[in-house]
Design a protein around this motif. Structure first.
Motif, PDB file in Angstrom:
ATOM      1  N   MET A   1     -29.700  10.167  48.380  1.00 16.86           N
ATOM      2  CA  MET A   1     -30.798   9.279  48.793  1.00 16.86           C
ATOM      3  C   MET A   1     -31.104   8.251  47.701  1.00 16.86           C
ATOM      4  SD  MET A   1     -32.923   8.391  51.080  1.00 16.86           S
ATOM      5  CE  MET A   1     -32.837   9.768  52.223  1.00 16.86           C
ATOM      6  N   ARG A   2     -31.066   8.734  46.435  1.00 18.41           N
ATOM      7  CA  ARG A   2     -31.342   7.831  45.324  1.00 18.41           C
ATOM      8  C   ARG A   2     -30.315   6.684  45.278  1.00 18.41           C
ATOM      9  NH1 ARG A   2     -31.785  10.695  39.701  1.00 18.41           N
ATOM     10  NH2 ARG A   2     -33.450  11.719  40.901  1.00 18.41           N
ATOM     11  N   GLU A   3     -29.036   7.026  45.509  1.00 15.00           N
ATOM     12  CA  GLU A   3     -27.985   6.007  45.485  1.00 15.00           C
ATOM     13  C   GLU A   3     -28.134   5.020  46.650  1.00 15.00           C
ATOM     14  OE1 GLU A   3     -25.779   5.499  43.171  1.00 15.00           O
ATOM     15  OE2 GLU A   3     -26.599   7.179  42.006  1.00 15.00           O
ATOM     16  N   LEU A   4     -28.596   5.537  47.778  1.00 14.80           N
ATOM     17  CA  LEU A   4     -28.805   4.694  48.950  1.00 14.80           C
ATOM     18  C   LEU A   4     -29.913   3.675  48.694  1.00 14.80           C
ATOM     19  CD1 LEU A   4     -28.226   3.961  51.887  1.00 14.80           C
ATOM     20  CD2 LEU A   4     -29.840   5.768  52.572  1.00 14.80           C
ATOM     21  N   ILE A   5     -31.016   4.139  48.111  1.00 13.53           N
ATOM     22  CA  ILE A   5     -32.128   3.240  47.798  1.00 13.53           C
ATOM     23  C   ILE A   5     -31.701   2.188  46.788  1.00 13.53           C
ATOM     24  CG2 ILE A   5     -34.408   3.129  46.748  1.00 13.53           C
ATOM     25  CD1 ILE A   5     -34.975   5.903  47.890  1.00 13.53           C
ATOM     26  N   ARG A   6     -30.922   2.621  45.788  1.00  9.40           N
ATOM     27  CA  ARG A   6     -30.433   1.689  44.783  1.00  9.40           C
ATOM     28  C   ARG A   6     -29.533   0.625  45.422  1.00  9.40           C
ATOM     29  NH1 ARG A   6     -27.819   4.513  39.746  1.00  9.40           N
ATOM     30  NH2 ARG A   6     -29.968   5.311  39.713  1.00  9.40           N
ATOM     31  N   ALA A   7     -28.688   1.029  46.352  1.00  8.24           N
ATOM     32  CA  ALA A   7     -27.796   0.090  47.036  1.00  8.24           C
ATOM     33  C   ALA A   7     -28.588  -0.908  47.876  1.00  8.24           C
ATOM     34  CB  ALA A   7     -26.805   0.853  47.910  1.00  8.24           C
ATOM     35  N   ILE A   8     -29.635  -0.407  48.547  1.00  7.76           N
ATOM     36  CA  ILE A   8     -30.474  -1.294  49.364  1.00  7.76           C
ATOM     37  C   ILE A   8     -31.186  -2.307  48.486  1.00  7.76           C
ATOM     38  CG2 ILE A   8     -32.495  -1.401  50.860  1.00  7.76           C
ATOM     39  CD1 ILE A   8     -31.664   1.317  52.003  1.00  7.76           C
ATOM     40  N   ARG A   9     -31.719  -1.851  47.349  1.00  5.88           N
ATOM     41  CA  ARG A   9     -32.399  -2.766  46.419  1.00  5.88           C
ATOM     42  C   ARG A   9     -31.448  -3.837  45.904  1.00  5.88           C
ATOM     43  NH1 ARG A   9     -35.794   1.494  42.595  1.00  5.88           N
ATOM     44  NH2 ARG A   9     -37.463   1.961  44.110  1.00  5.88           N
ATOM     45  N   LEU A  10     -30.242  -3.399  45.533  1.00  5.13           N
ATOM     46  CA  LEU A  10     -29.253  -4.341  45.016  1.00  5.13           C
ATOM     47  C   LEU A  10     -28.877  -5.366  46.081  1.00  5.13           C
ATOM     48  CD1 LEU A  10     -27.366  -5.200  42.743  1.00  5.13           C
ATOM     49  CD2 LEU A  10     -25.683  -3.559  43.598  1.00  5.13           C
ATOM     50  N   THR A  11     -28.751  -4.916  47.308  1.00  6.71           N
ATOM     51  CA  THR A  11     -28.429  -5.828  48.417  1.00  6.71           C
ATOM     52  C   THR A  11     -29.530  -6.856  48.623  1.00  6.71           C
ATOM     53  OG1 THR A  11     -27.131  -4.121  49.546  1.00  6.71           O
ATOM     54  CG2 THR A  11     -27.906  -5.973  50.874  1.00  6.71           C
ATOM     55  N   LEU A  12     -30.792  -6.394  48.579  1.00  7.80           N
ATOM     56  CA  LEU A  12     -31.920  -7.303  48.761  1.00  7.80           C
ATOM     57  C   LEU A  12     -32.012  -8.316  47.625  1.00  7.80           C
ATOM     58  CD1 LEU A  12     -34.663  -4.820  50.046  1.00  7.80           C
ATOM     59  CD2 LEU A  12     -33.403  -6.542  51.374  1.00  7.80           C
ATOM     60  N   VAL A  13     -31.759  -7.864  46.392  1.00  6.79           N
ATOM     61  CA  VAL A  13     -31.792  -8.763  45.241  1.00  6.79           C
ATOM     62  C   VAL A  13     -30.710  -9.839  45.368  1.00  6.79           C
ATOM     63  CG1 VAL A  13     -31.399  -8.943  42.764  1.00  6.79           C
ATOM     64  CG2 VAL A  13     -32.840  -7.114  43.658  1.00  6.79           C
ATOM     65  N   LEU A  14     -29.494  -9.404  45.695  1.00 10.66           N
ATOM     66  CA  LEU A  14     -28.395 -10.361  45.847  1.00 10.66           C
ATOM     67  C   LEU A  14     -28.654 -11.320  47.009  1.00 10.66           C
ATOM     68  CD1 LEU A  14     -25.292  -8.069  45.222  1.00 10.66           C
ATOM     69  CD2 LEU A  14     -26.250  -9.812  43.703  1.00 10.66           C
TER      70      LEU A  14
END
Length: 209
Positions: A1-14
């Motif tokens: 779950m932690r990795e999923l949230i991190r991926a979503i954040r990175l996607t939103l930032v990019l």
């Protein structure tokens, strides 16, 4: 779950950087440093937009330099016949583009060259130039790929100088100087060939009167 949230954040930032921040930076730079180009390279006459230096216009009067033939429709902004109050002109403000290149094996190419009427016919252009006493050049007879070419060659412009000077009762040197002033050189000094912007040249002609 932690990795999923991190991926979503990175996607939103990019997404924010590439879809919002970066385009806004380019928009600001364009409006400040390249305002004319960013807004279509528009040309005004007495405060009214009469066209763009990037889009060709039709000129048929003997008082104006003639543009390159078009297989579609040039912009209706032409200084000799444009009326911004007419609703019919609204759809033609930016011109209509359409490719005109046909393969040598296409029978329509030969048909186009032999047409006796309409702006697509080579013969009709030759007849018009002959009647006006103008030596034919390739760009005064054949259309361009986009059908919106705003330029003619220096040779084509010089071939019309005598007619313009006679009709407008101007000195030949005056017209020659206007042609030189409205000639765009090679891109970066090495690419392409010099060309004369017909709309700018005809507006300069009107400015002499």
């Amino acid at each position: 779950m932690r990795e999923l949230i991190r991926a979503i954040r990175l996607t939103l930032v990019l997404w924010g950087i590439t879809a919002i921040i970066y385009p806004l930076i380019l928009l600001v730079i364009g409006q400040i440093a390249f305002n004319s180009q960013a807004n279509g390279s528009l040309i005004t006459k007495q405060g009214v937009v009469v066209g763009s230096s990037l889009i060709g216009q039709p000129f048929s009067s003997d008082q104006y330099f003639w543009s390159r033939p078009s297989t579609t429709n040039y912009s209706s902004f032409a200084t000799e016949n444009y009326d911004p109050t007419k609703a019919d002109n609204l759809s033609q403000r930016t011109g209509v583009s359409g490719a005109s290149n046909l393969a040598p094996s296409n029978s329509d190419l030969l048909k186009r060259g032999n047409e006796k009427d309409g702006f697509q016919g080579v013969q009709v252009e030759l007849d018009r130039l002959s009647k006006a006493g103008i030596k034919p050049t390739a760009d005064l007879v054949y259309t361009s790929g986009s059908s919106l070419d705003p330029h003619i060659s220096v040779e084509a412009a010089r071939a019309q100088i005598q007619r313009i000077a006679t009709v407008r009762s101007l000195n030949l040197n005056q017209v020659e100087m206007l042609v030189a002033k409205n000639t765009d050189g090679r891109f970066l000094g090495i690419f392409g060939e010099p060309g004369v912007n017909v709309l700018k040249l005809n507006l300069a002609l009107d400015g002499l009167q």
